[in-house]
Scaffold this motif. Structure first.
Motif, mmCIF file in Angstrom:
data_model
loop_
_atom_site.group_PDB
_atom_site.id
_atom_site.type_symbol
_atom_site.label_atom_id
_atom_site.label_comp_id
_atom_site.label_asym_id
_atom_site.label_seq_id
_atom_site.Cartn_x
_atom_site.Cartn_y
_atom_site.Cartn_z
ATOM 1 N N ARG A 283 22.735 43.733 78.824
ATOM 2 C CA ARG A 283 21.285 43.761 79.135
ATOM 3 C C ARG A 283 20.891 45.365 78.978
ATOM 4 N N TRP A 284 19.731 45.429 78.512
ATOM 5 C CA TRP A 284 19.142 46.496 77.729
ATOM 6 C C TRP A 284 17.652 46.641 78.215
ATOM 7 N N THR A 285 16.971 47.834 78.058
ATOM 8 C CA THR A 285 15.535 48.015 78.683
ATOM 9 C C THR A 285 14.636 47.098 77.778
ATOM 10 N N GLY A 286 14.211 46.038 78.562
ATOM 11 C CA GLY A 286 13.248 45.163 77.646
ATOM 12 C C GLY A 286 13.969 43.745 77.096
ATOM 13 N N GLY A 287 15.287 43.715 77.485
ATOM 14 C CA GLY A 287 16.098 42.528 76.895
ATOM 15 C C GLY A 287 17.196 42.111 77.548
ATOM 16 N N GLU A 288 17.735 40.993 77.219
ATOM 17 C CA GLU A 288 19.227 40.740 77.810
ATOM 18 C C GLU A 288 19.804 39.449 76.947
ATOM 19 N N VAL A 289 20.896 39.419 76.722
ATOM 20 C CA VAL A 289 21.411 38.321 76.015
ATOM 21 C C VAL A 289 22.841 37.790 76.857
ATOM 22 N N ARG A 290 23.133 36.288 76.419
ATOM 23 C CA ARG A 290 24.291 36.118 77.121
ATOM 24 C C ARG A 290 25.353 35.986 76.102
ATOM 25 N N ILE A 291 26.515 36.711 76.468
ATOM 26 C CA ILE A 291 27.714 36.444 75.588
ATOM 27 C C ILE A 291 28.411 35.031 76.110
ATOM 28 N N VAL A 292 28.701 34.460 74.966
ATOM 29 C CA VAL A 292 29.241 33.101 75.394
ATOM 30 C C VAL A 292 30.613 32.788 74.985
ATOM 31 N N ASP A 293 31.312 33.835 74.070
ATOM 32 C CA ASP A 293 32.623 33.815 73.880
ATOM 33 C C ASP A 293 32.902 35.516 73.360
ATOM 34 N N SER A 294 34.095 35.852 73.571
ATOM 35 C CA SER A 294 34.709 36.990 73.053
ATOM 36 C C SER A 294 35.936 36.658 72.194
ATOM 37 N N ARG A 295 35.854 37.586 70.892
ATOM 38 C CA ARG A 295 37.015 37.252 70.048
ATOM 39 C C ARG A 295 37.408 38.399 69.247
ATOM 40 N N LYS A 296 38.652 38.549 68.865
ATOM 41 C CA LYS A 296 39.108 39.638 68.058
ATOM 42 C C LYS A 296 38.374 39.615 66.791
ATOM 43 N N GLY A 297 38.045 40.924 66.413
ATOM 44 C CA GLY A 297 37.289 40.904 65.037
ATOM 45 C C GLY A 297 38.147 41.133 64.011
ATOM 46 N N THR A 298 37.915 40.511 62.820
ATOM 47 C CA THR A 298 38.704 40.551 61.613
ATOM 48 C C THR A 298 39.363 41.719 61.057
ATOM 49 N N PRO A 299 38.475 42.821 60.976
ATOM 50 C CA PRO A 299 38.972 44.076 60.169
ATOM 51 C C PRO A 299 40.126 44.690 61.202
ATOM 52 N N LEU A 300 40.249 44.621 62.457
ATOM 53 C CA LEU A 300 41.474 45.283 63.186
ATOM 54 C C LEU A 300 42.192 44.227 64.075
ATOM 55 N N VAL A 301 42.164 42.868 63.467
ATOM 56 C CA VAL A 301 42.696 41.926 64.463
ATOM 57 C C VAL A 301 44.155 42.232 64.549
ATOM 58 N N GLU A 302 45.099 42.705 63.702
ATOM 59 C CA GLU A 302 46.234 43.197 63.951
ATOM 60 C C GLU A 302 46.563 44.052 65.143
ATOM 61 N N GLN A 303 45.498 45.096 65.387
ATOM 62 C CA GLN A 303 45.767 45.893 66.530
ATOM 63 C C GLN A 303 44.999 45.630 67.712
ATOM 64 N N GLY A 304 44.329 44.449 67.559
ATOM 65 C CA GLY A 304 43.591 43.995 68.727
ATOM 66 C C GLY A 304 42.484 44.500 69.274
ATOM 67 N N ARG A 305 42.016 45.753 68.589
ATOM 68 C CA ARG A 305 41.135 46.834 68.943
ATOM 69 C C ARG A 305 39.555 46.303 68.558
ATOM 70 N N ASP A 306 39.241 45.534 67.915
ATOM 71 C CA ASP A 306 37.857 45.214 67.458
ATOM 72 C C ASP A 306 37.402 44.085 68.170
ATOM 73 N N VAL A 307 36.546 43.947 68.853
ATOM 74 C CA VAL A 307 36.040 42.729 69.864
ATOM 75 C C VAL A 307 34.459 42.502 69.330
ATOM 76 N N LEU A 308 34.660 41.086 68.921
ATOM 77 C CA LEU A 308 33.233 40.605 68.662
ATOM 78 C C LEU A 308 32.595 39.818 69.893
ATOM 79 N N HIS A 309 31.581 40.166 70.240
ATOM 80 C CA HIS A 309 30.857 39.680 71.389
ATOM 81 C C HIS A 309 29.825 38.344 71.036
#
Length: 242
Positions: free
Chosen positions: A48-74
């Protein structure tokens, strides 16, 4: 990206700043959302932010740093309106779902302590979960496993996370119970889940998931079924009773 769930898996709200939003998903500078991995599903919830909101339907590891598991795609639904980079957002995970995953994931660690055999696969669910074991035919007793599992839960063992180096793990290969998935190495340290005392733990093995702080928090469970999935592969399905 700062992974807030690492320090406090019980935290379900917090603020972050949006770094990037595109077709792949939303990247934040910090997150409460656990990305799918190790058999545990990714978190869902709201931004949520001022003036809007969005539902996160899944969370996944992002490609660039997938080995370290540090990048998360919402991940958001197609066509959702997204705020521009730099926007401060309020995060809220679906706590009941996450907490059930924590209870179930910890249960599977206890199942590893009860069943003597290498793990060949597994999946965490909010209601039911499973582990596949490499064990001889006819060696598993459904009621005995359920009784032993509930005994460990009722004993209310402490659950805590430790860390060891890559070299220390190499010197202790017995800590790795899984045959198909190996813990990520290369970052210098590996997270361990320790259930029970540090001198004689109930279970000790690498894991990056989220867990409850004591086994008593899991509550009673039942062994739903034991299936044959190969010559020596046995699937054990366990469910929360409440």
């Amino acid at each position: 990206m700062t992974l807030l769930f690492r320090d406090d898996p019980y935290r379900c709200t917090g603020t972050a700043r949006l770094v990037e939003a595109g077709l792949e998903g939303i990247r934040l500078d910090r997150t409460l959302f656990y990305p799918a991995g190790g058999g545990q599903p990714g978190d869902t919830g709201m931004l949520r932010w001022t003036g809007g909101e969005v539902r996160i339907v899944d969370s996944r590891k992002g490609t660039p740093l997938v080995e370290q598991g540090r990048d998360v795609l919402h991940i958001v639904a197609d066509g959702a309106s997204l705020p521009p980079p730099g926007t401060e957002v309020e995060m809220e995970i679906d706590w009941d779902r996450r907490h059930r995953h924590m209870r179930m994931h910890t249960t599977l660690h206890l199942l590893c302590a009860v069943v003597d055999g290498a793990v060949t696969g597994g999946q965490v669910g909010a209601d039911k979960s499973r582990l596949d074991f490499d064990v001889p035919s006819g060696s598993l007793d459904k009621q005995a496993i359920e009784d032993a599992l509930n005994g460990l839960i009722q004993a209310d063992h402490p659950v805590r996370e430790l860390s060891i180096t890559d070299a220390e793990l190499d010197a202790r290969p017995e800590l790795v119970r899984t045959m198909s998935v190996k813990p990520p190495v290369g970052s210098g340290t590996i997270r361990l889940l320790n259930i029970g005392g540090s001198d004689v733990p109930v279970d000790l093995q690498p894991c990056g998931g989220t867990h409850v702080s004591r086994t008593g928090e899991i509550g009673p469970v039942e062994i739903v079924k034991i299936e044959n999935k190969g010559k020596q592969n046995r699937r054990i399905v366990v469910a929360l009773k409440g």
